[in-house]
Design a protein around this motif. Structure first.
Motif, short mmCIF file in Angstrom:
data_model
loop_
_atom_site.label_atom_id
_atom_site.label_comp_id
_atom_site.label_asym_id
_atom_site.label_seq_id
_atom_site.Cartn_x
_atom_site.Cartn_y
_atom_site.Cartn_z
N GLY A 157 0.80 -1.22 0.00
CA GLY A 157 0.00 0.00 0.00
C GLY A 157 0.83 1.26 0.00
O GLY A 157 2.04 1.24 0.24
N CYS A 158 0.18 2.39 -0.28
CA CYS A 158 0.85 3.69 -0.34
C CYS A 158 0.22 4.64 0.67
O CYS A 158 -0.99 4.86 0.65
N LEU A 159 1.04 5.19 1.54
CA LEU A 159 0.61 6.24 2.46
C LEU A 159 1.03 7.57 1.85
O LEU A 159 2.03 8.17 2.22
N GLY A 160 0.27 8.02 0.88
CA GLY A 160 0.65 9.16 0.07
C GLY A 160 1.27 8.67 -1.22
O GLY A 160 2.08 7.74 -1.23
N LEU A 161 0.85 9.24 -2.34
CA LEU A 161 1.40 8.87 -3.63
C LEU A 161 1.32 10.05 -4.57
O LEU A 161 0.50 10.95 -4.39
N GLY A 162 2.20 10.05 -5.57
CA GLY A 162 2.21 11.13 -6.54
C GLY A 162 3.11 10.80 -7.71
O GLY A 162 4.14 10.14 -7.53
N PRO A 163 2.74 11.20 -8.92
CA PRO A 163 3.54 10.90 -10.09
C PRO A 163 4.74 11.84 -10.23
O PRO A 163 4.74 12.96 -9.69
N SER A 164 5.74 11.40 -10.97
CA SER A 164 6.87 12.25 -11.31
C SER A 164 6.42 13.29 -12.33
O SER A 164 5.35 13.19 -12.94
N LEU A 213 5.81 6.65 -10.38
CA LEU A 213 4.86 6.95 -9.32
C LEU A 213 5.57 6.78 -7.99
O LEU A 213 6.13 5.71 -7.71
N TYR A 214 5.60 7.85 -7.18
CA TYR A 214 6.22 7.78 -5.86
C TYR A 214 5.20 7.30 -4.84
O TYR A 214 4.04 7.72 -4.86
N CYS A 215 5.64 6.42 -3.95
CA CYS A 215 4.75 5.75 -3.01
C CYS A 215 5.43 5.64 -1.65
O CYS A 215 6.52 5.06 -1.54
N ASN A 216 4.81 6.21 -0.61
CA ASN A 216 5.28 6.02 0.76
C ASN A 216 4.79 4.68 1.28
O ASN A 216 3.60 4.35 1.15
N VAL A 217 5.68 3.90 1.86
CA VAL A 217 5.33 2.58 2.38
C VAL A 217 5.53 2.56 3.89
O VAL A 217 6.58 2.96 4.40
N MET A 218 4.52 2.10 4.61
CA MET A 218 4.59 2.06 6.06
C MET A 218 5.64 1.06 6.52
O MET A 218 6.43 1.33 7.43
N SER A 219 5.67 -0.11 5.90
CA SER A 219 6.63 -1.15 6.27
C SER A 219 6.76 -2.10 5.08
O SER A 219 5.92 -2.99 4.91
N GLY A 220 7.79 -1.89 4.27
CA GLY A 220 7.92 -2.68 3.04
C GLY A 220 9.29 -3.31 2.91
O GLY A 220 10.27 -2.85 3.48
N ALA A 221 9.34 -4.40 2.15
CA ALA A 221 10.59 -5.10 1.86
C ALA A 221 10.61 -5.46 0.39
O ALA A 221 9.60 -5.88 -0.17
N PRO A 262 9.99 1.39 6.98
CA PRO A 262 9.34 2.53 6.33
C PRO A 262 10.19 2.99 5.15
O PRO A 262 11.43 3.02 5.25
N ALA A 263 9.55 3.35 4.05
CA ALA A 263 10.34 3.68 2.86
C ALA A 263 9.56 4.55 1.90
O ALA A 263 8.32 4.64 1.95
N LEU A 264 10.31 5.20 1.02
CA LEU A 264 9.76 5.87 -0.15
C LEU A 264 10.19 5.06 -1.37
O LEU A 264 11.38 4.83 -1.57
N TRP A 265 9.24 4.63 -2.16
CA TRP A 265 9.52 3.84 -3.36
C TRP A 265 9.21 4.64 -4.61
O TRP A 265 8.29 5.46 -4.63
N ARG A 266 9.99 4.38 -5.65
CA ARG A 266 9.66 4.88 -6.99
C ARG A 266 9.22 3.69 -7.83
O ARG A 266 9.99 2.77 -8.05
N LEU A 267 7.97 3.72 -8.28
CA LEU A 267 7.42 2.64 -9.10
C LEU A 267 7.39 3.06 -10.56
O LEU A 267 7.17 4.23 -10.87
N ASP A 268 7.59 2.09 -11.45
CA ASP A 268 7.35 2.34 -12.86
C ASP A 268 5.84 2.50 -13.05
O ASP A 268 5.06 1.62 -12.64
#
Length: 204
Positions: A115-122, A128-136, A145-151
Motif C-alpha cells: 500500500g501507499c501512504l501518500g502517492l504522486g507521479p513524477s 509513481l512515488y509511493c510512501n510505504v509504512m513497512s515494506g521489503a 518505512p520507505a519511499l519507493w519509486r514505481l514504474d
C-alpha cells in the motif's frame, strides 16, 4: 438534519453551511478537482469505500467507483488524463483513466501488498512515488518505512529510500526532490530522486 439548511454534527453542534450540499459516501477523506473545475473527485474511506465523481453545477454524484480499499490520497497525472487513488496502508493503490466526460475507468493496480501512504507521479509521468509504512523488496530484507519509486506502467519498484520514521504523505517537486511527511515525530524528509540516498534522522 433539523431543517432546510441546519445540520447537527456528531458532537451536537449546529452547522448552517453556505452553498449547495451534496450527499456523499461515508467518511469522505480526500478530494481532487477536475482541470475544468466542473467536477470533483472524492475519496470515501468509510464502510462503502469508493471514489465518487461530483458534478458541481448540478450538485449531484454522477459516478461511484467502489473498491475494497480507498483512503484519502488522490493525485493527477501530469497530463491530467489519469487519476491515482491510494487504498492506504497494506492495501492496493489504483490508477483510473479519465474520459472526455470526466468518468473513471480503472486501468492499473499498484503496491497490492504494502500500500501507499501518500502517492504522486513524477513530473514526466513515467514514475509513481509511493510512501510505504513497512515494506521489503525481497524475502531477505527486513520490512522498513520507505519511499519507493514505481514504474507507472509495470508497477515494479525502480528505487527505494529507507525512511527514519513511518511516512503519512508526500509531495513531489518540479525538480529532483520528493518530500515524505512523517506524522510522528512530525518531520518532513527530503529525498533526492536522482541519487536515492536514505535520508538520516537529522535530515528532516
Amino acid at each position: 438534519k433539523t431543517g432546510e439548511k441546519v445540520w447537527v454534527l456528531p458532537n451536537g453542534r449546529l452547522l448552517t453551511p453556505a452553498g449547495k450540499q451534496v450527499f456523499l459516501g461515508a467518511y469522505p477523506m480526500g478530494v481532487a478537482m477536475h482541470p475544468s473545475g466542473k467536477l470533483a473527485y472524492v475519496a470515501n474511506a468509510g464502510k462503502a469505500k469508493a471514489v465518487q465523481v461530483v458534478d458541481l453545477a448540478a450538485g449531484q454524484v454522477v459516478q461511484t467507483v467502489t473498491e475494497p480499499y480507498i483512503y484519502r490520497w488522490l493525485a493527477w497525472s501530469p497530463d491530467k488524463g489519469r487519476l491515482y487513488a491510494s487504498g492506504g496502508p497494506k492495501s492496493p493503490s489504483f490508477r483510473y483513466a479519465v474520459d472526455s466526460a470526466g468518468k473513471l475507468k480503472k486501468d492499473k493496480t499498484y503496491a497490492a501488498k504494502y500500500g501507499c501512504l501518500g502517492l504522486g507521479p513524477s513530473a514526466d509521468g513515467k514514475s509513481l512515488y509511493c510512501n510505504v509504512m513497512s515494506g521489503a523488496l525481497s524475502a531477505a530484507d527486513k520490512p522498513r518505512p520507505a519511499l519507493w519509486r514505481l514504474d507507472a506502467e509495470s508497477g515494479e519498484v525502480q528505487n527505494a529510500a529507507t525512511l527514519p520514521a513511518v511516512p503519512y504523505d508526500l509531495a513531489v517537486s518540479a525538480g529532483k526532490w520528493v518530500y515524505a511527511l512523517s506524522w510522528s515525530p512530525g518531520t518532513v524528509y527530503r529525498v533526492d530522486s536522482q541519487l536515492w540516498a536514505d535520508p538520516q534522522p537529522n535530515d528532516g
